[in-house]
Design a protein around this motif. Structure first.
Motif, short mmCIF file in Angstrom:
data_model
loop_
_atom_site.label_atom_id
_atom_site.label_comp_id
_atom_site.label_asym_id
_atom_site.label_seq_id
_atom_site.Cartn_x
_atom_site.Cartn_y
_atom_site.Cartn_z
N GLY A 86 0.93 -1.13 0.00
CA GLY A 86 0.10 0.03 0.06
C GLY A 86 0.81 1.25 -0.03
N GLN A 87 2.04 1.19 0.51
CA GLN A 87 2.88 2.41 0.66
C GLN A 87 3.21 2.66 -0.79
N LYS A 88 3.40 1.71 -1.72
CA LYS A 88 3.78 2.33 -3.23
C LYS A 88 2.83 2.92 -3.85
N LYS A 89 1.45 2.87 -3.29
CA LYS A 89 0.43 3.52 -4.00
C LYS A 89 0.19 4.73 -3.44
N ARG A 90 0.83 5.21 -2.07
CA ARG A 90 0.44 6.34 -1.62
C ARG A 90 1.00 7.64 -2.41
N ARG A 91 0.23 8.76 -2.36
CA ARG A 91 0.64 9.73 -3.33
C ARG A 91 1.57 10.71 -2.63
N ILE A 92 2.87 10.76 -3.03
CA ILE A 92 3.93 11.71 -2.83
C ILE A 92 4.26 12.35 -3.85
N ALA A 93 5.16 13.74 -3.54
CA ALA A 93 5.56 14.66 -4.71
C ALA A 93 6.52 15.33 -4.06
N ASN A 94 7.31 15.82 -5.15
CA ASN A 94 8.67 16.66 -4.83
C ASN A 94 8.01 18.15 -4.85
N THR A 95 8.32 18.81 -3.75
CA THR A 95 8.39 20.13 -3.58
C THR A 95 9.33 20.96 -3.34
N GLN A 96 9.45 22.41 -3.21
CA GLN A 96 10.60 23.06 -2.72
C GLN A 96 11.01 22.51 -1.36
N LEU A 97 10.22 22.16 -0.35
CA LEU A 97 10.55 22.05 0.85
C LEU A 97 11.02 20.68 1.21
N ASN A 98 10.47 19.49 0.50
CA ASN A 98 10.77 18.31 0.84
C ASN A 98 10.60 17.33 -0.55
N ARG A 99 11.53 16.60 -0.90
CA ARG A 99 11.95 15.81 -1.90
C ARG A 99 10.98 14.83 -2.35
N GLU A 100 10.62 14.07 -1.10
CA GLU A 100 9.42 13.09 -1.14
C GLU A 100 8.27 13.58 -0.03
N SER A 101 7.53 14.59 -0.55
CA SER A 101 6.56 15.05 0.44
C SER A 101 5.19 14.36 0.46
N SER A 102 4.72 13.97 1.45
CA SER A 102 3.42 13.28 1.50
C SER A 102 2.08 14.29 1.16
#
Length: 783
Positions: A287-303
């Motif tokens: 399930g963790q692989k399906k969770r939505r994460i993205a790269n932002t200015q403050l965190n490379r893997e932001s939830s």
């Protein structure tokens, strides 16, 4: 003041709790993550094991003219940058796992600014497992030998559990084993395998722990589920969607429902039964692989979503013999531990988010704001004694966990802090929320009742089985005969053979003796053969009986399978009906949602109009009061002005009367003088000018008036009564001033002299001047 949530549905009255329920405050802990670089400015300092201090950055102090001060915040415990994952688990999560084993619920969630280490605290990394894998490891280490077989417990799709018989569970296991395995389209690469850590890499064997207080008279099963709340919609991360290479199907959102015990749950959520820590962690990582994460200015893997991993422990007592689970649904206890990784709050001015990222950030901040609002209302209700409605329904996260804040389990919060100076303002808001959360109290969960069977049933049954196995192994037979010691006695009664050496052909003693021993042994062997035959016949009859029982069981199983196929058909029909009803329910819920939104808009418009009406009413009241005040003021001014003008008019009238009287007196004097002159000129003889009557002097003694004649004359003035009952006189005489030269001759002239006209002209010129010297005398008379 918060506004109530939109579209609230009335809650059904649940069981009333006792007023003397003991409460515990929400446990709030703080964890400080290390700085990225050593030369980076730090704004958080750990004062003690329970207190931290915030320092405003130098640049912020300079820009705000020293507005920010050093603030201190206290927690239940503060974990510094050198705290290990094991120490954090021992203090926070381990007591919650202990409560889970003892049928008590628990909620643990991480909170903080984006990039503060929430996901690392909850999940961890290889070699540094977080709270989630350590909680799973402790749970399975504790209940491992007491777990029930698969499919003995089965979810009923209504947030409850059912108990299946051994035959039904066996058939379901066989049905599952006969199903073909899903085909994997591609072999995972080495890079993907490296991204999926194994459980052995997370926790070292030295850090494994277990609970010693486990009820061994119960059977346990563990079910896990994994969901995420994204843009205020719930998605199941364990749901298997069919792979379509042409048109990928979007995941279907789930809805929240309330069970018969008024507990909230996600309808249609996948619950997987796991039997080991490795299996549970594998499900979590799926399930963790399906969770939505993205790269932002403050965190490379932001939830970009809030994740909720739920561990549900089901336990039921054994029967009186300690062999099977007690087939009583009322004796089944279900407890759950929710491990929540909240998405971090962030400012769009710092992340520079656009498009979908901006919408995600807005929904994240809105859900966190709703959580803060709920905590504020709970705190206000508890501290001030109010009964305001807590807006749980404004967010899916708060709506899902409202049972915990209403007293269904312990609540623990870990505030993760990034001490860098850039996060100072966001960190200060997080600290205020954490300080407020500590003041909220949650009802302490009560212990569940235990069945009334005698304890130690599993142990006694195991001892009996071990002893029976040992005896069967000693006897070498799976079954007993009538005399179990007969075979041993026969074997021991066999006589030993005598010496068989023949030295003399005429020896008659050795052979008869040998023949006797052999005959005895032959008889014993015949007895053993009979015993074996008897045992064999017994075994044969038992086998035949067993075959008949087996045939009956096979017939029973065949009948059960036919019934099962019929039930499968019924289930398929019911599932089709359920799908239809589900679609209808979703349609109705969608309509209800639209109506709720419309109602919310109308309520908002109504509140705005009521507020505007109230504002206008207040303004009108102020205007009316101001108008009344001005009217009173104007009335007072009019009254004062009226009195003033009345006095002024009276004064002017009196002055005008005096002036007219003075003019009349002057005319009378002129006429008298003119008459005297005319009389003198007509007679032809000079006559003396009549003396002018003297005006009253300015003497304060008003008792003496001017003497005009010898006879008494009326008072030269007006007489009017006073308030005290006396009389007052207002004199109207005119005082004429005369000037004579002390050394010159007398100013008296005869009628025939030449200075007569000059004297008359002098009188005419001086008369107007006398009016300016008018004096009013008043005399009071006593009656």
């Amino acid at each position: 003041m918060h506004r109530p949530g939109k579209g609230k549905t009335p809650r059904r009255p649940g069981p009333r709790k006792a007023s003397n329920t003991e409460k515990d405050p929400v446990g709030v802990y703080c964890r400080i993550r290390p700085l990225g670089t050593e030369d980076e400015e730090c704004c958080v300092e750990m004062i003690s094991s329970s207190t931290i201090q915030l320092h405003a950055p130098d640049g912020l102090k300079a820009n705000r003219n020293g507005e920010y001060k050093e603030m201190q915040y206290s927690f239940k415990k503060v974990f510094g940058i050198n705290t290990t994952q094991m120490e954090l688990f021992e203090d926070i999560a381990k007591p919650l796992v202990e409560d889970l084993i003892h049928c008590k619920n628990g909620l643990l969630f991480t909170y903080g600014v984006t990039g503060s280490g929430k996901t690392f605290t909850m999940t961890g990394s290889p070699g540094e497992g977080g709270l989630l894998p350590r909680s799973l490891d402790m749970l399975f280490n504790s209940i491992g030998p007491f777990q029930a077989k698969r499919f003995v417990f089965k979810p009923d799709d209504k947030n409850g559990m059912e108990i299946q018989s051994q035959v039904d569970a066996l058939l379901e296991r066989q049905k599952r084993d006969n199903q073909p395995l899903p085909t994997v389209p591609k072999t995972p690469s080495s890079r993907q395998k490296a991204a999926d850590p194994e459980f052995e890499d997370m926790i070292s064997p030295e850090e494994a722990c277990k609970s010693e207080n486990v009820d061994d008279d119960c059977c346990y099963s563990v079910f896990v589920s994994y969901i995420e709340v994204y843009n205020n919609y719930i998605y199941d991360l364990l749901e298997d969607t069919p792979f379509d290479p042409i048109r990928q199907k979007a995941p279907q959102s789930k809805i929240l429902r309330e069970d018969q015990n008024h507990n909230m749950y996600v309808a249609g959520c996948t619950e997987v039964e796991v039997k080991s820590t490795e299996e549970a962690f594998e499900v979590f990582w799926k399930g963790q692989k399906k969770r939505r994460i993205a790269n932002t200015q403050l965190n490379r893997e932001s939830s970009r979503s809030h994740s909720v991993f739920t561990v549900k422990l089901v336990q039921a007592p054994l029967d009186a013999d300690g062999d099977h689970i007690l087939q009583d649904k009322n004796q089944v206890n279900v407890s759950q531990l929710c491990l929540v990784d909240l998405a971090g709050s962030e400012r769009t001015s710092r992340t520079r988010a656009e498009g979908s990222r901006l919408r995600e950030a807005g929904n994240i901040n809105q859900s966190l704001m709703t959580l803060r609002t709920c905590i504020e209302v709970l705190r206000e209700n508890q501290m001030c004694g109010t009964n305001k409605m807590v807006p749980y329904r404004d967010s899916k996260v708060t709506h899902l966990f409202k049972n915990y804040f209403d007293g269904e389990g312990k609540v623990r919060m870990i505030v993760c802090v990034n001490p860098k100076a850039d996060d100072y303002e966001e960190t200060m808001l997080v600290m205020r929320f954490a300080e407020m959360t500590q003041e909220v109290e949650v009802a302490r969960p009560v212990d569940r009742p235990i069945c009334g069977l005698a304890p130690g049933r599993r142990h006694r049954n195991q001892v009996f089985r071990d002893e029976l196995s040992r005896r069967l192994e000693e006897r070498g037979s799976p079954s007993n005969v009538d005399d179990p010691d007969l075979l041993n006695q026969l074997m021991e009664s066999l006589p030993a053979l005598p010496p068989c050496e023949l030295v003399d052909p005429s020896d008659d003693h050795t052979l008869p003796r040998l023949i006797e021993v052999l005959e005895r042994r032959h008889r014993i062997r015949q007895m053993m053969s009979e015993h074996f035959n008897k045992t064999a016949s017994t075994m044969k009859s038992m086998l035949q009986q067993f075959d008949s029982q087996l045939g009956a069981k096979e017939t029973f199983i065949h009948d059960q399978r036919s019934k099962l196929s019929e039930k499968d058909k019924v289930i398929l029909n019911q599932r089709a009906e359920m799908d239809r009803l589900e679609k209808k329910t979703k349609t109705l819920e969608y309509k209800v949602d639209i109506l709720q939104k419309t109602t919310g808009m109308y309520e908002q418009d109504k509140r705005s109009l009521e507020q505007e009406l109230e504002t206008r009413g207040n303004r009108l009241q102020m205007e009316l009061s101001e108008k009344r005040r001005l009217e009173h003021r104007m009335q007072g001014m009019v009254t004062d002005t009226k009195l003033k003008w009345e006095k002024e008019c009276e004064r002017r009238v009196n002055a005008k009367q005096l002036e007219m009287q003075n003019k009349l007196w002057v005319k009378d004097e002129k006429l008298k003088q003119l008459k005297a002159i005319v009389t003198e000129s007509s007679s032809g003889r000079p006559t003396e000018r009549p003396e002018k009557p003297e005006r009253p002097s300015r003497d304060r003694d008003c008792n003496v008036g001017p003497k005009r004649s010898a006879s008494p004359s009326p008072l030269p003035g007006n007489v009017f009564k006073t308030r005290s009952g006396g009389q007052a006189v207002q004199f109207t005489d005119i005082e004429t001033l005369k000037q004579e030269c002390p050394t010159g001759p007398s100013r008296k002239r005869r009628s025939g002299s030449a200075e007569g006209p000059a004297q008359m002209e002098d009188i005419e010129n001086r008369a107007p001047m006398a009016s300016t010297s008018t004096t009013v005398y008043q005399k009071r008379r006593k009656p």
